[in-house]
Design a protein around this motif. Structure first.
Motif, mmCIF file in Angstrom:
data_model
loop_
_atom_site.group_PDB
_atom_site.id
_atom_site.type_symbol
_atom_site.label_atom_id
_atom_site.label_comp_id
_atom_site.label_asym_id
_atom_site.label_seq_id
_atom_site.Cartn_x
_atom_site.Cartn_y
_atom_site.Cartn_z
ATOM 1 N N PHE A 96 0.827 -1.207 0.000
ATOM 2 C CA PHE A 96 0.000 0.000 0.000
ATOM 3 C C PHE A 96 0.867 1.264 0.000
ATOM 4 O O PHE A 96 0.673 2.169 -0.820
ATOM 5 N N SER A 97 1.816 1.332 0.920
ATOM 6 C CA SER A 97 2.602 2.555 1.079
ATOM 7 C C SER A 97 3.493 2.827 -0.126
ATOM 8 O O SER A 97 3.641 3.971 -0.561
ATOM 9 N N ARG A 98 4.059 1.767 -0.709
ATOM 10 C CA ARG A 98 4.924 1.973 -1.876
ATOM 11 C C ARG A 98 4.114 2.362 -3.113
ATOM 12 O O ARG A 98 4.568 3.160 -3.928
ATOM 13 N N LEU A 99 2.923 1.783 -3.240
ATOM 14 C CA LEU A 99 2.050 2.196 -4.338
ATOM 15 C C LEU A 99 1.573 3.631 -4.153
ATOM 16 O O LEU A 99 1.474 4.398 -5.116
ATOM 17 N N PHE A 100 1.276 3.993 -2.919
ATOM 18 C CA PHE A 100 0.851 5.366 -2.652
ATOM 19 C C PHE A 100 1.985 6.342 -2.941
ATOM 20 O O PHE A 100 1.771 7.425 -3.509
ATOM 21 N N GLN A 101 3.190 5.951 -2.579
ATOM 22 C CA GLN A 101 4.355 6.805 -2.852
ATOM 23 C C GLN A 101 4.531 7.017 -4.354
ATOM 24 O O GLN A 101 4.891 8.108 -4.807
ATOM 25 N N LYS A 102 4.236 5.982 -5.131
ATOM 26 C CA LYS A 102 4.411 6.063 -6.582
ATOM 27 C C LYS A 102 3.266 6.798 -7.264
ATOM 28 O O LYS A 102 3.482 7.621 -8.161
ATOM 29 N N HIS A 103 2.003 6.507 -6.852
ATOM 30 C CA HIS A 103 0.837 7.005 -7.582
ATOM 31 C C HIS A 103 0.120 8.179 -6.912
ATOM 32 O O HIS A 103 -0.618 8.891 -7.581
ATOM 33 N N ARG A 104 0.289 8.342 -5.603
ATOM 34 C CA ARG A 104 -0.335 9.437 -4.853
ATOM 35 C C ARG A 104 -1.849 9.503 -5.094
ATOM 36 O O ARG A 104 -2.403 10.535 -5.442
ATOM 37 N N ARG A 105 -2.499 8.365 -4.907
ATOM 38 C CA ARG A 105 -3.952 8.303 -5.056
ATOM 39 C C ARG A 105 -4.542 7.498 -3.905
ATOM 40 O O ARG A 105 -3.827 6.773 -3.199
ATOM 41 N N ARG A 106 -5.847 7.598 -3.774
ATOM 42 C CA ARG A 106 -6.512 6.738 -2.804
ATOM 43 C C ARG A 106 -6.420 5.288 -3.290
ATOM 44 O O ARG A 106 -6.660 5.003 -4.469
ATOM 45 N N ILE A 107 -6.093 4.401 -2.363
ATOM 46 C CA ILE A 107 -5.867 3.000 -2.722
ATOM 47 C C ILE A 107 -6.686 2.103 -1.811
ATOM 48 O O ILE A 107 -6.678 2.254 -0.594
ATOM 49 N N LEU A 108 -7.388 1.163 -2.423
ATOM 50 C CA LEU A 108 -8.188 0.197 -1.664
ATOM 51 C C LEU A 108 -7.491 -1.162 -1.716
ATOM 52 O O LEU A 108 -7.413 -1.784 -2.778
#
Length: 316
Positions: A96-108
């Motif tokens: 979750f955190s690495r994807l958020f760092q890359k995409h900066r979007r809400r993630i489910l």
């Protein structure tokens, strides 16, 4: 003979990417209501390395979508290992955190546990002090082995049909599970490609013995006439495909084996021919030298084994 390894990741990825809307509708109807299913795209596989553990982990499915008009991502991770891993919530948080760092979007984040045995899995990771909660990370999850399979047979949902094979049935119920799967497949009226995907998935995880297949046919024959005919046609259809596939594989294996044997035999013959040619050329070379030193034909023939006619030709 080594047991063929099942590619769980590929099977689940094909199932969920083909029927993603059905997956959400089946297990997470509240999520389905908030996601714009007309804006779905599947992103390339993400690979993360756990530096401390020295392991590489893949996010099985990463879906780009819109949540109430805002761009967002859905992570779907399928966990197959047969043992419980206490650090799994940490892994989900890292994804979750690495994807958020890359995409900066809400993630489910969604986790699917496909263990063969039942486990009690946590769905959160909390880091806190007496004076402060630093992190309260939660994710949605599906624990397939805990699901009562009979509760899903009335769903005209392709994901429900396929996943019956991973739900909470016992050995005595296997025939019933497959029978209900076939009935669902008939009701769904899918095209051949999708039907084959579901059938292949189901058969990978739930395969009947010969005796159980006979029992299945007997039970199908006792069903309502029209439904029995449709289910039986489905059984026969896939049996024929299995036979045809077996024949094709047999022919292919036969050709490959024949080629290998032919190549091997050819190499053997080539080596032998080369060896014989080398010996022959060596004898001829010796015969030429003996002729040059004045040896007669009979002596050369006796020592080298070359035919007298050949030796006479060498004199010219």
């Amino acid at each position: 003979m080594a047991k063929k390894r099942i590619d769980h990741d590929r099977l689940f990825k094909e199932l969920l990417s083909t029927f993603f809307e059905d997956f959400l509708l089946l297990f997470f109807p509240d999520v389905y209501e908030h996601i714009d299913v007309h804006h779905l795209s599947f992103l390339s596989e993400e690979l993360f390395t756990d530096v401390t553990a020295g392991e590489k982990h893949r996010v099985d499915l990463l879906v780009e979508t819109k949540v109430r008009g805002e761009d967002g991502l859905v992570i779907v991770h399928v966990e197959h290992q047969s043992y419980k891993q206490r650090t799994f919530p940490e892994r989900m948080f890292l994804y979750f955190s690495r994807l958020f760092q890359k995409h900066r979007r809400r993630i489910l984040p969604i986790a699917i546990f496909s263990y063969d045995e039942r486990h009690d899995e946590p769905s959160s990771l909390m880091i806190q002090f007496p004076f402060l909660t630093v992190l309260d990370f939660r994710f949605l999850m599906v624990e397939l082995r805990k699901l009562p399979w009979r509760a899903y047979i009335r769903h005209d949902n392709p994901v429900a049909a396929a996943l019956l094979s991973k739900m909470g049935y016992n050995e005595e119920e296997k025939v019933d599970v497959k029978k209900e799967f076939l009935r669902m497949l008939v009701r769904l009226e899918l095209d051949e490609a999708k039907q084959r995907l579901l059938f292949g998935f189901f058969e990978t995880y739930l395969r009947l013995s010969e005796a159980e297949e006979i029992q299945l046919r007997n039970e199908v024959s006792q069903m309502e006439t029209k439904e029995a005919k449709q289910v039986m046609e489905l059984i026969i259809s896939y049996e024929q495909r299995g036979i045809e596939k077996g024949i094709q594989q047999g022919v292919k294996q036969g050709i490959e084996q024949g080629l290998k044997q032919g190549i091997k035999q050819g190499m053997k013959q080539g080596i032998e021919q080369g060896r014989q040619k080398g010996i022959e050329e060596g004898k001829i070379d010796i015969a030429k030298k003996m002729l040059a030193k004045g040896y007669d034909v009979d002596t050369i023939h006796e020592l080298t084994g070359l035919p007298a006619e050949k030796i006479e030709q060498l004199k010219k």
